[in-house]
Design a protein around this motif. Structure first.
Motif, PDB file in Angstrom:
ATOM      1  N   TYR A 562       0.840  -1.210   0.000  1.00  0.00           N
ATOM      2  CA  TYR A 562       0.000   0.000   0.000  1.00  0.00           C
ATOM      3  C   TYR A 562       0.878   1.265   0.000  1.00  0.00           C
ATOM      4  O   TYR A 562       0.605   2.231  -0.711  1.00  0.00           O
ATOM      5  N   LEU A 563       1.945   1.220   0.804  1.00  0.00           N
ATOM      6  CA  LEU A 563       2.863   2.373   0.896  1.00  0.00           C
ATOM      7  C   LEU A 563       3.558   2.612  -0.439  1.00  0.00           C
ATOM      8  O   LEU A 563       3.640   3.747  -0.925  1.00  0.00           O
ATOM      9  N   PHE A 564       3.977   1.521  -1.036  1.00  0.00           N
ATOM     10  CA  PHE A 564       4.638   1.586  -2.344  1.00  0.00           C
ATOM     11  C   PHE A 564       3.684   2.152  -3.400  1.00  0.00           C
ATOM     12  O   PHE A 564       4.046   3.011  -4.209  1.00  0.00           O
ATOM     13  N   SER A 565       2.409   1.706  -3.331  1.00  0.00           N
ATOM     14  CA  SER A 565       1.396   2.200  -4.268  1.00  0.00           C
ATOM     15  C   SER A 565       1.165   3.698  -4.053  1.00  0.00           C
ATOM     16  O   SER A 565       1.018   4.462  -5.019  1.00  0.00           O
ATOM     17  N   PHE A 566       1.113   4.104  -2.743  1.00  0.00           N
ATOM     18  CA  PHE A 566       0.887   5.516  -2.422  1.00  0.00           C
ATOM     19  C   PHE A 566       2.007   6.393  -2.987  1.00  0.00           C
ATOM     20  O   PHE A 566       1.763   7.449  -3.574  1.00  0.00           O
ATOM     21  N   ILE A 567       3.265   5.927  -2.827  1.00  0.00           N
ATOM     22  CA  ILE A 567       4.423   6.692  -3.343  1.00  0.00           C
ATOM     23  C   ILE A 567       4.332   6.817  -4.860  1.00  0.00           C
ATOM     24  O   ILE A 567       4.564   7.887  -5.426  1.00  0.00           O
ATOM     25  N   ILE A 568       3.959   5.663  -5.525  1.00  0.00           N
ATOM     26  CA  ILE A 568       3.842   5.691  -6.992  1.00  0.00           C
ATOM     27  C   ILE A 568       2.776   6.691  -7.419  1.00  0.00           C
ATOM     28  O   ILE A 568       2.958   7.488  -8.341  1.00  0.00           O
ATOM     29  N   TRP A 569       1.592   6.655  -6.681  1.00  0.00           N
ATOM     30  CA  TRP A 569       0.520   7.601  -7.011  1.00  0.00           C
ATOM     31  C   TRP A 569       0.998   9.055  -6.845  1.00  0.00           C
ATOM     32  O   TRP A 569       0.727   9.911  -7.689  1.00  0.00           O
ATOM     33  N   MET A 570       1.675   9.331  -5.736  1.00  0.00           N
ATOM     34  CA  MET A 570       2.168  10.703  -5.457  1.00  0.00           C
ATOM     35  C   MET A 570       3.148  11.169  -6.517  1.00  0.00           C
ATOM     36  O   MET A 570       3.096  12.315  -6.988  1.00  0.00           O
ATOM     37  N   MET A 571       4.011  10.231  -6.953  1.00  0.00           N
ATOM     38  CA  MET A 571       4.987  10.570  -7.995  1.00  0.00           C
ATOM     39  C   MET A 571       4.293  10.867  -9.310  1.00  0.00           C
ATOM     40  O   MET A 571       4.652  11.788 -10.041  1.00  0.00           O
ATOM     41  N   MET A 572       3.214  10.058  -9.586  1.00  0.00           N
ATOM     42  CA  MET A 572       2.472  10.269 -10.825  1.00  0.00           C
ATOM     43  C   MET A 572       1.764  11.621 -10.815  1.00  0.00           C
ATOM     44  O   MET A 572       1.752  12.351 -11.814  1.00  0.00           O
ATOM     45  N   ILE A 573       1.165  11.982  -9.643  1.00  0.00           N
ATOM     46  CA  ILE A 573       0.461  13.281  -9.532  1.00  0.00           C
ATOM     47  C   ILE A 573       1.452  14.432  -9.712  1.00  0.00           C
ATOM     48  O   ILE A 573       1.207  15.409 -10.424  1.00  0.00           O
ATOM     49  N   LEU A 574       2.638  14.282  -9.086  1.00  0.00           N
ATOM     50  CA  LEU A 574       3.684  15.321  -9.180  1.00  0.00           C
ATOM     51  C   LEU A 574       4.141  15.489 -10.614  1.00  0.00           C
ATOM     52  O   LEU A 574       4.286  16.607 -11.119  1.00  0.00           O
TER      53      LEU A 574
END
Length: 582
Positions: A562-574
């Motif tokens: 979940y944490l890894f997914s959250f980081i990926i999502w945040m990177m994608m939004i950025l």
């Protein structure tokens, strides 16, 4: 429980025996008064459609029923001892009674629909009885029997559809005045082919020796008066239609060849029951061929006399097989007349009746048949087939007697041969009495005046000549042992050809089924389990399994993922914000 089983045996025996006696007295009354009764019972009437059950009672059906009831009663009484160790004796008795009931339905029916019920009943119950001992050999034999008889059922169904042209299925009304009709010629041809399957004529002969997988009491019933005689009886009933048909000449040739082929194969066989089965096949060929010559009463006469001594032969074989620890190979037997004199007496007399020894049952019918053949205008090939087959009957009968009675005992050093099973002996002696007297009393009943057949002396003596020659050959061959002279006289392939019923099982069963089964196996392997499987069922399963494993990783509740997914999502939004800000 045992007492209950035996009481059912006894009740069935008494009932069938009483029915036999009742039929006998009715038959005498019918013959004396020249009576025929046709009963019609309307089961259902709906608008213009009626379903009617018809029963035809004349001297022929009553006499045949008397014989079937007598033999089946004796067989059931015999089974009380023969099948005493059987756990499901009740099931066996019920199957035998169903078998007899199906035969009764066939005998008394002037209606092709009720004939089909009896005909199909015989086929179904015979399948259940052949697979009674549950093993691979019995299953194969049962399937072969059922499928061979199924061909005859299809022909009867086709007859039913053809007879819809006439508005009624009571064939008895059409026998005389429709015999030249084209539809009736078609119906007659189909009836002949149906009878050929049930009575095991070439090319449908291979099921009859295979049906020996059934218990011996069943073999005694099947080979004497029920299953195999159904085809002959059907042709006797339809005989008026069949006269002057081309197909009947073909049947004459095929039945003559069946008789000849069975006689030769029996001389090469070492299985006791199969030898007797092949002799049945030979006698069926004789009945069918005399029918083809237009002599139905003579065929019926031989059918009844043959029923008695053939049932007795099988019963004697059953006693011998029991004593030999279920051994059926005649090479292991020998000298049994010293130890089981009463059984040997029954076996020898029934064997002599089969050969046509004067004044036993078989003599009256067989001698008359051969004299009528000599008297008729047939060609030389049929004449030779008849007389050579008669010689061969003597040949294998004497060979069987030599192996069983005269040779040394070959089975065990310590043995237990006994002749004191009085249940079996009583039933055998009943048939022994009938095997001796039935020929003479039937000839008085069936033929109201004696046949006088004038022939040249040598032609009159021809039966005796071929019988003596056949007996001499049987004596010599059984002394020399046939398997040793094969090496000198016959090539291996020729002896195989003669031994295996002219390759009939290979041609009519394995030959037909093997290639189709092989082809279907290849289809299964290469299409169903090959390309079509890869691109449909199995391929789809593989892809879905792959994706489901991938999704399952997400569905397992692991914080790291979940944490890894959250980081990926945040990177994608950025990344998206940076992209649009520019």
């Amino acid at each position: 429980m045992n007492n209950m089983k035996y009481s059912i045996c006894f009740i069935s025996f008494i009932f069938l025996f009483l029915m036999s006696m009742i039929n006998f007295f009715f038959m005498m009354y019918f013959i004396m008064n020249n009576m025929v009764i046709l009963l019609e019972w309307e089961i259902i009437s709906f608008n213009s459609m009626t379903i009617i059950m018809s029963i035809l009672l004349d001297w022929m059906s009553l006499l045949f029923m008397m014989f079937v009831f007598l033999i089946s009663s004796v067989v059931i009484y015999y089974s009380k001892s023969y099948m005493s160790s059987e756990l499901n004796l009740m099931r066996f008795i019920i199957l035998v009674l169903l078998f007899v009931f199906s035969m009764m339905l066939l005998i008394i029916s002037p209606n092709i629909i009720s004939i089909l019920l009896g005909w199909d009943g015989l086929g179904l119950v015979s399948y259940c009885l052949v697979i009674y001992y549950q093993n691979l050999k019995s299953y194969n034999a049962g399937m072969l029997t059922a499928l061979s008889n199924r061909i005859g059922d299809v022909f009867i169904l086709m007859v039913i559809s053809w007879m819809m042209n006439y508005g009624s299925w009571n064939y008895i009304f059409y026998l005389e005045f429709m015999s030249n009709d084209w539809e009736m010629i078609m119906i007659s041809s189909l009836i002949i082919m149906a009878a050929m399957t049930k009575s095991a004529q070439i090319p449908f002969s291979s099921w009859l020796p295979a049906a020996m997988a059934a218990p011996t009491p069943v073999s005694a019933l099947v080979h004497s008066s029920t299953l195999v005689t159904a085809g002959v009886y059907l042709l006797i009933r339809f005989n008026m239609l069949l006269i002057d048909m081309f197909f009947l000449k073909l049947l004459l040739m095929l039945s003559g060849l069946t008789m000849f082929m069975a006689g030769i194969s029996a001389n090469y066989e070492f299985d006791l029951k199969k030898i007797i089965a092949l002799s049945t096949l030979s006698q069926l060929g004789l009945m069918m061929s005399i029918l083809s010559m237009g002599l139905p009463n003579l065929a019926f006469f031989h059918l009844l006399t043959h029923a008695m001594f053939k049932a007795l032969l099988f019963m004697c074989a059953g006693v011998i097989i029991h004593m030999m620890n279920d051994m059926q190979d005649i090479r292991f037997m020998g000298g049994i007349s010293l130890y089981v004199p009463l059984t040997s007496l029954c076996l020898n007399i029934s064997n002599m009746a089969l050969c046509g020894i004067p004044f036993l049952a078989g003599f009256y019918s067989k001698d008359l048949i051969l004299e009528m053949v000599s008297f008729s205008e047939l060609n030389l090939s049929i004449f030779f087939l008849y007389y050579i087959s008669t010689g061969l009957t003597m040949f294998y009968s004497l060979r069987l007697m030599m192996y069983l009675m005269v040779d040394d005992y070959n089975l065990m050093s310590i043995y237990n041969l006994y002749d004191e099973d009085y249940t079996m002996l009583k039933s055998m002696f009943t048939l022994l009495f009938m095997s001796i007297i039935s020929g003479s009393f039937l000839s008085w009943f069936i033929f109201s005046y004696p046949y006088m057949i004038y022939l040249p002396f040598n032609l009159k003596m021809m039966v005796i000549y071929v019988s003596l020659l056949g007996g001499l050959m049987g004596y010599l061959i059984s002394n020399m042992k046939i398997y040793s002279i094969n090496k000198f006289i016959l090539t291996y392939n020729l002896s195989n050809f003669l031994c295996l019923m002219w390759f009939m099982p290979n041609l009519s069963t394995y030959g037909l089924s093997y290639y189709f089964l092989n082809f279907s196996q290849n289809l299964l392997k290469n299409i169903d389990l090959g390309w079509s499987e890869l691109y449909s069922g199995f391929g789809m399963t593989k892809i879905l399994k792959k994706y489901s494993v991938f999704y399952m990783i997400y569905q397992v509740n692991i914080f790291k993922i979940y944490l890894f997914s959250f980081i990926i999502w945040m990177m994608m939004i950025l990344f998206m914000l940076l992209l649009f800000s520019n």
